[in-house]
Design an enzyme around this catalytic site. Structure first.
Site, PDB file in Angstrom:
ATOM      1  N   GLN A   1     -14.340   2.880   0.855  1.00 30.12           N
ATOM      2  CA  GLN A   1     -13.649   2.360  -0.344  1.00 30.12           C
ATOM      3  C   GLN A   1     -13.306   3.510  -1.285  1.00 30.12           C
ATOM      4  O   GLN A   1     -14.178   4.259  -1.714  1.00 30.12           O
ATOM      5  CB  GLN A   1     -14.531   1.331  -1.078  1.00 30.12           C
ATOM      6  CG  GLN A   1     -13.790   0.644  -2.229  1.00 30.12           C
ATOM      7  CD  GLN A   1     -14.623  -0.432  -2.931  1.00 30.12           C
ATOM      8  OE1 GLN A   1     -15.841  -0.486  -2.795  1.00 30.12           O
ATOM      9  NE2 GLN A   1     -13.957  -1.283  -3.694  1.00 30.12           N
TER      10      GLN A   1
ATOM     11  N   ASP B   1       0.859  -1.187   0.000  1.00 36.71           N
ATOM     12  CA  ASP B   1       0.000   0.000   0.000  1.00 36.71           C
ATOM     13  C   ASP B   1       0.897   1.240   0.000  1.00 36.71           C
ATOM     14  O   ASP B   1       1.841   1.338   0.776  1.00 36.71           O
ATOM     15  CB  ASP B   1      -0.918  -0.004   1.224  1.00 36.71           C
ATOM     16  CG  ASP B   1      -2.044   1.007   1.101  1.00 36.71           C
ATOM     17  OD1 ASP B   1      -3.210   0.586   1.064  1.00 36.71           O
ATOM     18  OD2 ASP B   1      -1.757   2.224   1.032  1.00 36.71           O
ATOM     19  N   ILE B   2       0.588   2.178  -0.887  1.00 30.84           N
ATOM     20  CA  ILE B   2       1.438   3.357  -1.069  1.00 30.84           C
ATOM     21  C   ILE B   2       1.344   4.324   0.113  1.00 30.84           C
ATOM     22  O   ILE B   2       2.232   5.146   0.329  1.00 30.84           O
ATOM     23  CB  ILE B   2       1.049   4.055  -2.392  1.00 30.84           C
ATOM     24  CG1 ILE B   2       2.215   4.819  -2.963  1.00 30.84           C
ATOM     25  CG2 ILE B   2      -0.161   4.937  -2.247  1.00 30.84           C
ATOM     26  CD1 ILE B   2       2.014   5.230  -4.409  1.00 30.84           C
TER      27      ILE B   2
ATOM     28  N   HIS C   1     -10.187  -5.392  -3.018  1.00 29.39           N
ATOM     29  CA  HIS C   1      -8.863  -5.527  -2.401  1.00 29.39           C
ATOM     30  C   HIS C   1      -9.008  -5.806  -0.921  1.00 29.39           C
ATOM     31  O   HIS C   1      -9.971  -5.374  -0.287  1.00 29.39           O
ATOM     32  CB  HIS C   1      -8.015  -4.268  -2.625  1.00 29.39           C
ATOM     33  CG  HIS C   1      -8.667  -2.996  -2.173  1.00 29.39           C
ATOM     34  ND1 HIS C   1      -9.578  -2.314  -2.942  1.00 29.39           N
ATOM     35  CD2 HIS C   1      -8.540  -2.289  -1.030  1.00 29.39           C
ATOM     36  CE1 HIS C   1      -9.987  -1.239  -2.297  1.00 29.39           C
ATOM     37  NE2 HIS C   1      -9.382  -1.200  -1.125  1.00 29.39           N
TER      38      HIS C   1
ATOM     39  N   HIS D   1      -6.887  -5.437   2.655  1.00 27.09           N
ATOM     40  CA  HIS D   1      -5.740  -4.840   3.348  1.00 27.09           C
ATOM     41  C   HIS D   1      -5.237  -5.807   4.421  1.00 27.09           C
ATOM     42  O   HIS D   1      -6.049  -6.359   5.177  1.00 27.09           O
ATOM     43  CB  HIS D   1      -6.154  -3.577   4.121  1.00 27.09           C
ATOM     44  CG  HIS D   1      -6.709  -2.459   3.312  1.00 27.09           C
ATOM     45  ND1 HIS D   1      -5.990  -1.333   3.010  1.00 27.09           N
ATOM     46  CD2 HIS D   1      -7.940  -2.250   2.770  1.00 27.09           C
ATOM     47  CE1 HIS D   1      -6.744  -0.476   2.332  1.00 27.09           C
ATOM     48  NE2 HIS D   1      -7.936  -1.012   2.169  1.00 27.09           N
TER      49      HIS D   1
HETATM   50  P1  AMP Z   1      -9.698   1.588   0.262  1.00 25.12           P
HETATM   51  O1  AMP Z   1      -9.859   2.893   0.990  1.00 25.12           O
HETATM   52  O2  AMP Z   1     -10.121   0.381   1.051  1.00 25.12           O
HETATM   53  O3  AMP Z   1     -10.344   1.656  -1.116  1.00 25.12           O
HETATM   54  O4  AMP Z   1      -8.142   1.394   0.057  1.00 25.12           O
HETATM   55  C1  AMP Z   1      -7.446   1.750  -1.092  1.00 25.12           C
HETATM   56  C2  AMP Z   1      -5.992   1.676  -0.727  1.00 25.12           C
HETATM   57  O5  AMP Z   1      -5.237   1.700  -1.911  1.00 25.12           O
HETATM   58  C3  AMP Z   1      -5.490   2.840   0.143  1.00 25.12           C
HETATM   59  O6  AMP Z   1      -4.958   2.338   1.358  1.00 25.12           O
HETATM   60  C4  AMP Z   1      -4.433   3.523  -0.730  1.00 25.12           C
HETATM   61  O7  AMP Z   1      -3.325   3.990   0.018  1.00 25.12           O
HETATM   62  C5  AMP Z   1      -4.050   2.411  -1.684  1.00 25.12           C
HETATM   63  N1  AMP Z   1      -3.596   2.872  -2.988  1.00 25.12           N
HETATM   64  C6  AMP Z   1      -4.199   3.737  -3.831  1.00 25.12           C
HETATM   65  N2  AMP Z   1      -3.480   3.885  -4.965  1.00 25.12           N
HETATM   66  C7  AMP Z   1      -2.393   3.075  -4.833  1.00 25.12           C
HETATM   67  C8  AMP Z   1      -1.271   2.779  -5.667  1.00 25.12           C
HETATM   68  N3  AMP Z   1      -1.112   3.347  -6.862  1.00 25.12           N
HETATM   69  N4  AMP Z   1      -0.341   1.908  -5.199  1.00 25.12           N
HETATM   70  C9  AMP Z   1      -0.488   1.326  -3.992  1.00 25.12           C
HETATM   71  N5  AMP Z   1      -1.530   1.551  -3.166  1.00 25.12           N
HETATM   72  C10 AMP Z   1      -2.467   2.424  -3.576  1.00 25.12           C
END
Ligand code: AMP
Ligand code: ZN
Length: 140
Positions: free
Chosen positions: A96, A33-34, A102, A104
């Site tokens: 989301q 996760d970024i 996805h 976590h």
């Molecule tokens: P959610 O809020 O459950 O939809 O989580 C989406 C997650 O994706 C968040 O924790 C973001 O930090 C992560 N995220 C979004 N874009 C990227 C990316 N390009 N690379 C890695 N993680 C990402």
């Protein structure tokens, strides 16, 4: 649907945007996760696009869940956290932000604030170092 043109996670699967990958198999991908809630925060996704739990196929759901278990064991052995928080969101109201299914995995330490997102993007070098430790533990 195998891909969604505007989906950031489909673009990661296709290698169109960069990510720090940990491992993959035919159906699933693990990457860092970024904006981690804690060091070692990883995401597991199906390679085939599905927006959420209601849309994902049973086969992909099973594949993702198996990967989540393998990854949880690898995180436990690589990082020895006190616990691992598993979070999966469905819909903006549930938090989301990326509409591609996805899961976590968030390593937790005693007393750590419960949250799903960090406040700032992590340094790529730190993510790569953690990915390598987790990859080694996966035997991938
Ligand atoms: P959610 O809020 O459950 O939809 O989580 C989406 C997650 O994706 C968040 O924790 C973001 O930090 C992560 N995220 C979004 N874009 C990227 C990316 N390009 N690379 C890695 N993680 C990402
Ligand atoms: Zn997608």
């Amino acid at each position: 649907m195998t891909e969604a043109t505007d989906c950031v996670f489909c673009k990661i699967v296709q290698g169109k945007i960069p990510s720090v990958k940990v491992a993959e198999d035919a159906q699933t991908l693990i990457f860092m996760d970024i904006q981690p809630a804690s060091p070692g925060h990883t995401l597991v996704i199906p390679k085939t696009h599905a927006a959420n739990l209601m849309e994902i196929t049973e086969a992909d759901l099973f594949a993702v869940t198996k990967t989540v278990q393998r990854l949880a064991r690898a995180i436990r052995s690589a990082l020895a956290p006190d616990g691992i928080r598993i979070v999966q969101t469905n819909g903006a109201a549930a938090g989301q932000t990326v509409l591609h299914y996805h899961v976590h995995l968030i390593p937790m330490q005693e007393g750590q604030r419960i949250g799903t997102h960090g406040r700032a993007p992590a340094k790529s070098e730190e993510l790569k170092a953690l990915a390598e430790r987790i990859r080694d533990a996966l035997g991938a």
